[in-house]
Scaffold this motif. Sequence first.
Motif, PDB file in Angstrom:
ATOM      1  N   GLU A 215       0.852  -1.187   0.000  1.00 21.57           N
ATOM      2  CA  GLU A 215       0.000   0.000   0.000  1.00 21.57           C
ATOM      3  C   GLU A 215       0.890   1.240   0.000  1.00 21.57           C
ATOM      4  OE1 GLU A 215      -3.935   1.583   2.420  1.00 21.57           O
ATOM      5  OE2 GLU A 215      -2.385   0.467   3.499  1.00 21.57           O
ATOM      6  N   SER A 216       0.666   2.136  -0.944  1.00 28.74           N
ATOM      7  CA  SER A 216       1.530   3.300  -1.075  1.00 28.74           C
ATOM      8  C   SER A 216       1.038   4.463  -0.227  1.00 28.74           C
ATOM      9  CB  SER A 216       1.615   3.742  -2.537  1.00 28.74           C
ATOM     10  OG  SER A 216       0.391   4.328  -2.948  1.00 28.74           O
ATOM     11  N   ALA A 217       1.997   5.262   0.230  1.00 24.97           N
ATOM     12  CA  ALA A 217       1.657   6.460   0.984  1.00 24.97           C
ATOM     13  C   ALA A 217       0.889   7.447   0.108  1.00 24.97           C
ATOM     14  CB  ALA A 217       2.922   7.112   1.541  1.00 24.97           C
ATOM     15  N   VAL A 218       1.202   7.473  -1.190  1.00 27.36           N
ATOM     16  CA  VAL A 218       0.508   8.377  -2.113  1.00 27.36           C
ATOM     17  C   VAL A 218      -0.972   8.024  -2.193  1.00 27.36           C
ATOM     18  CG1 VAL A 218       0.337   9.124  -4.516  1.00 27.36           C
ATOM     19  CG2 VAL A 218       2.590   8.814  -3.457  1.00 27.36           C
ATOM     20  N   ALA A 219      -1.294   6.753  -2.228  1.00 23.63           N
ATOM     21  CA  ALA A 219      -2.699   6.327  -2.290  1.00 23.63           C
ATOM     22  C   ALA A 219      -3.445   6.732  -1.020  1.00 23.63           C
ATOM     23  CB  ALA A 219      -2.780   4.816  -2.483  1.00 23.63           C
ATOM     24  N   ILE A 220      -2.773   6.611   0.110  1.00 18.98           N
ATOM     25  CA  ILE A 220      -3.400   7.020   1.371  1.00 18.98           C
ATOM     26  C   ILE A 220      -3.640   8.525   1.372  1.00 18.98           C
ATOM     27  CG2 ILE A 220      -3.054   7.189   3.865  1.00 18.98           C
ATOM     28  CD1 ILE A 220      -1.430   4.591   3.686  1.00 18.98           C
ATOM     29  N   LEU A 221      -2.652   9.292   0.913  1.00  8.52           N
ATOM     30  CA  LEU A 221      -2.805  10.751   0.847  1.00  8.52           C
ATOM     31  C   LEU A 221      -3.921  11.133  -0.115  1.00  8.52           C
ATOM     32  CD1 LEU A 221       0.932  11.885   0.822  1.00  8.52           C
ATOM     33  CD2 LEU A 221      -0.769  12.411   2.583  1.00  8.52           C
ATOM     34  N   ARG A 222      -4.029  10.422  -1.239  1.00 10.24           N
ATOM     35  CA  ARG A 222      -5.074  10.726  -2.212  1.00 10.24           C
ATOM     36  C   ARG A 222      -6.461  10.506  -1.601  1.00 10.24           C
ATOM     37  NH1 ARG A 222      -3.649   7.344  -5.945  1.00 10.24           N
ATOM     38  NH2 ARG A 222      -2.187   8.783  -6.949  1.00 10.24           N
ATOM     39  N   ARG A 223      -6.609   9.420  -0.868  1.00 14.26           N
ATOM     40  CA  ARG A 223      -7.904   9.164  -0.212  1.00 14.26           C
ATOM     41  C   ARG A 223      -8.193  10.218   0.852  1.00 14.26           C
ATOM     42  NH1 ARG A 223      -6.103   3.731  -0.522  1.00 14.26           N
ATOM     43  NH2 ARG A 223      -5.477   3.744   1.679  1.00 14.26           N
ATOM     44  N   PHE A 224      -7.145  10.638   1.540  1.00 15.75           N
ATOM     45  CA  PHE A 224      -7.302  11.667   2.575  1.00 15.75           C
ATOM     46  C   PHE A 224      -7.787  12.970   1.964  1.00 15.75           C
ATOM     47  CE2 PHE A 224      -5.515  15.134   5.165  1.00 15.75           C
ATOM     48  CZ  PHE A 224      -6.048  14.819   6.411  1.00 15.75           C
ATOM     49  N   VAL A 225      -7.202  13.369   0.863  1.00 14.71           N
ATOM     50  CA  VAL A 225      -7.605  14.609   0.192  1.00 14.71           C
ATOM     51  C   VAL A 225      -9.043  14.483  -0.314  1.00 14.71           C
ATOM     52  CG1 VAL A 225      -7.180  16.094  -1.808  1.00 14.71           C
ATOM     53  CG2 VAL A 225      -5.261  15.276  -0.430  1.00 14.71           C
ATOM     54  N   LYS A 226      -9.399  13.352  -0.892  1.00 14.81           N
ATOM     55  CA  LYS A 226     -10.756  13.151  -1.402  1.00 14.81           C
ATOM     56  C   LYS A 226     -11.790  13.170  -0.289  1.00 14.81           C
ATOM     57  CE  LYS A 226      -9.735  10.582  -5.646  1.00 14.81           C
ATOM     58  NZ  LYS A 226      -9.908   9.294  -6.365  1.00 14.81           N
ATOM     59  N   SER A 227     -11.384  12.770   0.915  1.00 13.38           N
ATOM     60  CA  SER A 227     -12.326  12.752   2.038  1.00 13.38           C
ATOM     61  C   SER A 227     -12.564  14.137   2.626  1.00 13.38           C
ATOM     62  CB  SER A 227     -11.815  11.811   3.137  1.00 13.38           C
ATOM     63  OG  SER A 227     -10.667  12.363   3.787  1.00 13.38           O
ATOM     64  N   ARG A 228     -11.759  15.122   2.217  1.00 16.91           N
ATOM     65  CA  ARG A 228     -11.893  16.493   2.721  1.00 16.91           C
ATOM     66  C   ARG A 228     -11.888  17.479   1.554  1.00 16.91           C
ATOM     67  NH1 ARG A 228      -9.540  13.185   6.013  1.00 16.91           N
ATOM     68  NH2 ARG A 228      -9.724  13.395   8.291  1.00 16.91           N
ATOM     69  N   PRO A 229     -12.845  17.326   0.646  1.00 12.02           N
ATOM     70  CA  PRO A 229     -12.813  18.151  -0.562  1.00 12.02           C
ATOM     71  C   PRO A 229     -12.953  19.642  -0.293  1.00 12.02           C
ATOM     72  CG  PRO A 229     -14.903  16.976  -0.385  1.00 12.02           C
ATOM     73  CD  PRO A 229     -13.987  16.405   0.656  1.00 12.02           C
ATOM     74  N   LYS A 230     -13.788  20.027   0.665  1.00  9.53           N
ATOM     75  CA  LYS A 230     -13.977  21.453   0.929  1.00  9.53           C
ATOM     76  C   LYS A 230     -12.698  22.095   1.454  1.00  9.53           C
ATOM     77  CE  LYS A 230     -18.910  21.883   1.822  1.00  9.53           C
ATOM     78  NZ  LYS A 230     -19.913  22.367   2.787  1.00  9.53           N
ATOM     79  N   PHE A 231     -12.029  21.409   2.338  1.00  6.35           N
ATOM     80  CA  PHE A 231     -10.809  21.945   2.937  1.00  6.35           C
ATOM     81  C   PHE A 231      -9.760  22.221   1.865  1.00  6.35           C
ATOM     82  CE2 PHE A 231      -6.600  21.323   4.852  1.00  6.35           C
ATOM     83  CZ  PHE A 231      -6.657  22.197   5.936  1.00  6.35           C
ATOM     84  N   PHE A 232      -9.482  21.222   1.031  1.00  4.98           N
ATOM     85  CA  PHE A 232      -8.406  21.366   0.061  1.00  4.98           C
ATOM     86  C   PHE A 232      -8.831  22.213  -1.133  1.00  4.98           C
ATOM     87  CE2 PHE A 232      -7.109  17.557   2.417  1.00  4.98           C
ATOM     88  CZ  PHE A 232      -5.809  17.914   2.726  1.00  4.98           C
ATOM     89  N   LEU A 233     -10.092  22.111  -1.558  1.00  7.08           N
ATOM     90  CA  LEU A 233     -10.559  22.957  -2.651  1.00  7.08           C
ATOM     91  C   LEU A 233     -10.591  24.417  -2.218  1.00  7.08           C
ATOM     92  CD1 LEU A 233     -11.667  23.183  -5.513  1.00  7.08           C
ATOM     93  CD2 LEU A 233     -13.973  22.807  -4.578  1.00  7.08           C
ATOM     94  N   GLY A 234     -11.069  24.661  -0.992  1.00  4.75           N
ATOM     95  CA  GLY A 234     -11.080  26.028  -0.479  1.00  4.75           C
ATOM     96  C   GLY A 234      -9.686  26.606  -0.402  1.00  4.75           C
ATOM     97  N   ALA A 235      -8.723  25.787   0.036  1.00  9.35           N
ATOM     98  CA  ALA A 235      -7.334  26.246   0.106  1.00  9.35           C
ATOM     99  C   ALA A 235      -6.807  26.578  -1.283  1.00  9.35           C
ATOM    100  CB  ALA A 235      -6.465  25.183   0.759  1.00  9.35           C
ATOM    101  N   ALA A 236      -7.042  25.682  -2.250  1.00 14.40           N
ATOM    102  CA  ALA A 236      -6.521  25.881  -3.599  1.00 14.40           C
ATOM    103  C   ALA A 236      -7.105  27.135  -4.243  1.00 14.40           C
ATOM    104  CB  ALA A 236      -6.816  24.651  -4.460  1.00 14.40           C
ATOM    105  N   VAL A 237      -8.415  27.297  -4.119  1.00 14.31           N
ATOM    106  CA  VAL A 237      -9.075  28.450  -4.743  1.00 14.31           C
ATOM    107  C   VAL A 237      -8.612  29.744  -4.088  1.00 14.31           C
ATOM    108  CG1 VAL A 237     -11.289  29.607  -5.080  1.00 14.31           C
ATOM    109  CG2 VAL A 237     -11.076  27.153  -5.524  1.00 14.31           C
ATOM    110  N   THR A 238      -8.577  29.756  -2.742  1.00 20.62           N
ATOM    111  CA  THR A 238      -8.185  30.974  -2.035  1.00 20.62           C
ATOM    112  C   THR A 238      -6.750  31.381  -2.369  1.00 20.62           C
ATOM    113  OG1 THR A 238      -9.672  30.407  -0.217  1.00 20.62           O
ATOM    114  CG2 THR A 238      -8.009  32.079   0.218  1.00 20.62           C
TER     115      THR A 238
END
Length: 330
Positions: free
Chosen positions: A166-189
Amino acid sequence: MAAAARVAPKDHFSPAEWAPLSRKSSWKGLALMAHAWAVIFAAAAMAMAWPITIPLAVMIIGARQLGLAILMHDAAHGALHPNLKVNDWAGETLTPGGLVQYRNYHLGHHKFAQQAEDPDLGLSAPFPITRVSLRRKIVRDLTGQTHFKQRWAPLIRRIRERKPGESAVAILRRFVKSRPKFFLGAAVTIAVTAPFGYGWAWFVLWWLPSATWLPMITRLRNIAEHACVAKDEPDPLRHARTTHANILERMFLAPYYVNYHCEHHMFMHVPCYNLPRTHRLLKAKGVLPGMLTAPSYLDVLRLASSKPASQDRGGDATPEERGVRQVAIQ
């Protein structure tokens, strides 16, 4: 499992009195959400124009982040808007989100308030604690340690303990997908502000308040609401505490009438903006002396930290500290 005793509106109000208290406005809840966001943007603009005001902006924005969670909490009770679809849309879209999961969990807290099955009992059961312990907790909150333990430590642990292959990248990808508002808000801002030289704004004026001021006032608010309330308390007028809040406390600690917590537990479907009126009517009817109330947040904190210093347990993280939730509006 025996549910907590409940209060019937007819026990205290006539139908004519109860109708306006329980009525959901089509605009007041949405107006409070607009107010929360307007204050956040105004405080952020102030801080970007005058960086010396950043500490003040952090406190103002953190309090409105709590305010958005409070309004999401109203939506969980179906009290934000008379149209349930609008209620749920606003509660999920115009706040940090998580409405459905929060509703399922939170209604159990109301059903079993201060009983053994109450899912939030662990947050209030350890009190009173010592002043030193309370001070440690506040320091952990304000330095971001509580936020780190809740939001990021589980991810780091998950990566360290990942299964073979199991790759760390896959875990990070799932983590980001589970918090779309947090990361999308950060990216847009960041994308919007960086070209003007304010690429730091999201980190300092959103993430920092949510990692410091918000955990602290969430803790203090939770202490005021349920700390030192007896387990298995039979009286439904004493399952939660109402605390008088002055104007500064309403600005920085207890926004949108969250301090009327005893009234909320008595009548959980009353919209937050009708709780002050509910309080005044109960006072006029002579009910208030039987309710659990406090004259100030400072008085509650004194009670909650009244354990002798000789019984202090040291710097260990207690179960209720690990359980403080950023959106657990009781």
